[in-house]
Design a protein around this motif. Structure first.
Motif, mmCIF file in Angstrom:
data_model
loop_
_atom_site.group_PDB
_atom_site.id
_atom_site.type_symbol
_atom_site.label_atom_id
_atom_site.label_comp_id
_atom_site.label_asym_id
_atom_site.label_seq_id
_atom_site.Cartn_x
_atom_site.Cartn_y
_atom_site.Cartn_z
ATOM 1 N N ASP A 354 0.812 -1.218 0.000
ATOM 2 C CA ASP A 354 0.000 0.000 0.000
ATOM 3 C C ASP A 354 0.850 1.276 0.000
ATOM 4 O O ASP A 354 0.339 2.361 -0.270
ATOM 5 C CB ASP A 354 -0.927 0.030 1.223
ATOM 6 N N PHE A 355 2.138 1.147 0.312
ATOM 7 C CA PHE A 355 2.955 2.340 0.499
ATOM 8 C C PHE A 355 3.608 2.837 -0.796
ATOM 9 O O PHE A 355 3.930 4.016 -0.904
ATOM 10 C CB PHE A 355 4.043 2.065 1.544
ATOM 11 N N VAL A 356 3.864 1.965 -1.751
ATOM 12 C CA VAL A 356 4.611 2.373 -2.939
ATOM 13 C C VAL A 356 3.661 2.598 -4.112
ATOM 14 O O VAL A 356 2.611 1.960 -4.206
ATOM 15 C CB VAL A 356 5.682 1.328 -3.320
ATOM 16 N N PHE A 357 4.026 3.521 -4.998
ATOM 17 C CA PHE A 357 3.222 3.760 -6.191
ATOM 18 C C PHE A 357 4.136 4.083 -7.365
ATOM 19 O O PHE A 357 5.270 4.540 -7.193
ATOM 20 C CB PHE A 357 2.189 4.862 -5.966
ATOM 21 N N ASN A 358 3.618 3.829 -8.570
ATOM 22 C CA ASN A 358 4.411 3.915 -9.793
ATOM 23 C C ASN A 358 4.521 5.342 -10.311
ATOM 24 O O ASN A 358 3.704 6.207 -9.973
ATOM 25 C CB ASN A 358 3.786 3.038 -10.879
ATOM 26 N N PRO A 359 5.500 5.588 -11.189
ATOM 27 C CA PRO A 359 5.581 6.892 -11.849
ATOM 28 C C PRO A 359 4.380 7.097 -12.773
ATOM 29 O O PRO A 359 3.783 6.139 -13.273
ATOM 30 C CB PRO A 359 6.881 6.812 -12.661
ATOM 31 N N GLU A 360 4.046 8.344 -12.994
ATOM 32 C CA GLU A 360 2.967 8.725 -13.906
ATOM 33 C C GLU A 360 3.577 9.293 -15.187
ATOM 34 O O GLU A 360 4.489 10.121 -15.122
ATOM 35 C CB GLU A 360 2.074 9.767 -13.233
#
Length: 609
Positions: A354-360
């Motif tokens: 839940d903590f990491v997210f991808n580049p946009e």
């Protein structure tokens, strides 16, 4: 050197909450009863002081070095003074029964002073937001015969602290939280620009940046009073986190004048980033330990590496002196990252993820016409665009966990923009202006989106976390938003206005302006929550002014939002409301958001020296 200070009195919204008693029902021993009083009506009550010093060194016409240092201190009585419950299922808030609506009314109370004494960053218990920042920038510019060398060095730092009543619905089970976060960054950019007397010129450079963010948060649900826990006596959960980042980016652009009327630009930027992050929940009260583990059991680390190439191309053509036609292909990039303010909850199937997210990333086309017509009396511009987003970063608020999570989805936006400005010579001093915009923004791929608070099976909350339909008698937790509208994206917006200024005798001039702005309805929520829809609205601004013709002084009467329309600029499901999400008998969460300023009228006195 420049300095500025401001102080505000009075409030924009009515805080109509009442005092209430808190007795901490889950305390291990009998707990004293404390009183929570309504927060100040003087909101936001900003006090700000900022300053800037600029030193300029110019030993020759070719070399200039400019150093700027600035500082800002801003303290407000409440950063969420305009956070309102604007739509509730029964018309009343579920927590305390206050009336919901577009009524410029809030309900917030202070943390009891007895509790605040032993609560980090809580001060005397009064809600507040304090922001401090400092920056130093050095700009070195060396103009050679055919090349200009520029080097920009920057260091900036900021710190933000606040205390909020974070369920925004004052009650005996209020959620109070404090936060202390800091950000610092060092960067250096070196670039060169050629200006040869030739069809082609170039620009190239490199950027290096190093950053760090530190984050701490302390939360109380008004459940526990445990003296043996010391500094954690009244707390139910704490968070500590940091992210260190390093970026190097190279960029280049070529400008080619193909002919007197045609120019072609081509550019590209390469970005390489690394981010190292750490998160832990140092303390969790006995009430929540079964859901929010503490210590090593809650630790999350992440090492992220991102690489991106972002090219762009544009072509401009001037068939006439005052008419330009253009077309461009553009790409963009926004870094991925780590949610320092997330929460490690066993209610999640994969808490660490839940903590990491991808580049946009985004790519698309736009083009149009810019023109000056009618013997330079009319400016008329038309722009069309179409963009595709990959991993559009969208913030989701879980009203049960009371925590934000950054999610990603694919989306498309396309539309058209028209703007004009008309200053007829036949009526000296008159300026008419306006714009009309159409925008269509939808998710192109978001098949396993979280459900909004209280979304039922019939309303589409009928998928498992894996995206498959739930079995008979099961409970859904996901929905398919592919093809659905993005939040905060009205189809139509427009402006129309007029400004007129004329001499009125002696050395005086007078003027007035009238402007209106329109927006069609839009979803506040980015998760398909039709009940979050903000109705279409229009606001009216009017101004009258009188002053010297040479602008030495002026007095003005300025009215903003004279239609007194409250509209919502972003919001979420209200914390601790809604129930039965993913079942046949779900109850919608209350909806809360940041409201616009109400009708304001001000007198402005200006003197130039």
């Amino acid at each position: 050197m420049a300095v500025r200070g401001t102080k505000a009195w009075g409030g924009y919204y009515d805080n109509v909450s009442q005092p209430f008693a808190i007795s901490y029902p889950l305390s291990p021993t009998p707990s004293p009863t404390y009183t929570s009083y309504p927060t100040s009506s003087n909101q936001p009550g900003n006090r700000e002081f900022l300053g800037r010093v600029t030193l300029k060194y110019q030993p020759s016409s070719a070399l200039t070095d400019t150093l700027k240092a600035s500082f800002d201190y801003n303290k407000a009585n409440n950063s969420s003074y305009n956070y309102v419950a604007y739509n509730c299922l029964s018309g009343k808030t579920q927590i305390n029964g206050y009336t919901c609506g577009f009524n410029f009314v809030t309900h917030q109370n202070n943390l009891p002073a007895e509790v605040a004494k032993n609560f980090p960053y809580a001060g005397d218990g009064s809600l507040y937001n304090r922001y401090k920042s400092a920056a130093v920038t050095n700009n070195f510019n060396y103009d050679l015969d055919k090349v200009t060398i520029t080097n920009v060095t920057n260091y900036n730092w900021n710190n933000n602290r606040w205390l909020c009543a974070c369920e925004f619905n004052s009650s005996a089970s209020s959620v109070w939280a404090t936060e202390n976060s800091s950000w610092q960054a060092f960067s250096n950019e070196l670039r060169a620009l050629t200006h040869y007397d030739s069809p082609v010129n170039l620009m190239a450079g490199v950027l290096y940046q190093k950053t760090r963010r530190d984050f701490a948060q302390f939360v109380s649900y008004s459940y526990n009073n445990i003296p043996s826990q010391g500094i954690n006596q009244y707390q139910d959960g704490t968070k500590s986190s940091y992210t260190r980042g390093e970026t190097i980016s190279g960029f280049a652009q070529a400008i080619w004048k193909i002919g007197p009327q045609v120019e072609f630009d081509a550019g590209v930027r390469y970005t390489h980033e690394t981010k190292d992050s750490y998160f832990i929940q140092p303390y969790t009260s006995p009430t929540f330990i079964g859901v929010w583990p503490m210590g090593a059991a809650s630790q999350v680390t992440a090492h992220q590496v991102f690489n991106n190439w972002s090219p762009d191309f544009s072509l401009t053509y001037k068939p006439l002196q005052d008419v330009m036609v253009y077309a461009s292909y553009k790409t963009g990039y926004k870094s991925g990252g780590f949610s320092n303010g997330g929460i490690y909850s066993l209610a999640s199937a994969n808490p660490a993820a839940d903590f990491v997210f991808n580049p946009e990333t985004v790519q698309g086309f736009e083009g149009g016409i810019k023109s000056t017509l009618a013997d330079h009396q009319l400016r008329l511009n038309l722009n069309l665009y179409s963009y595709k987003y990959k991993n559009l970063q969208t913030d989701y608020f879980d009203s049960v966990k009371v925590a934000f999570q950054t999610l990603t989805a694919d989306a498309t936006t396309k539309g058209v923009e028209l703007e004009f400005e008309f200053a007829p010579r036949a009526v000296s001093g008159l300026n008419l202006h306006g714009s009309l915009n159409y925008n269509d923004a939808t998710y192109s791929n978001f098949p396993v989106a979280p459900c909004f608070g209280g979304q039922s099976i019939a309303e589409g909350c009928n998928l498992t976390t894996a995206g498959t339909p739930i079995a008979a008698g099961g409970t859904g937790s996901r929905q398919n938003l592919t093809g659905k509208a993005l939040g905060m994206a009205p189809h139509w917006t427009g402006t129309i206005g007029a400004n007129y200024e004329t001499p009125v005798g002696g050395n005086l001039k007078a003027g007035f302006n009238i402007d209106t702005r329109y927006s069609s309805s839009y979803l506040v929520s980015g998760f398909g929550e039709e009940f979050s829809r903000n109705p279409a609205y229009a606001v009216l601004d009017v101004g009258l002014r009188l002053g010297a013709r040479d602008d030495n002084w002026q007095v003005a009467l300025i009215g903003k939002n004279l239609t007194n329309k409250q509209y919502i600029n972003g919001g979420v499901d209200a914390p601790l409301t809604g129930s039965g999400t993913g079942t046949a008998n779900a109850v919608h969460a209350d909806l809360m958001g940041f409201g616009a300023l109400p009708r304001t009228v001000q007198i402005s006195l200006t003197k130039n020296f």
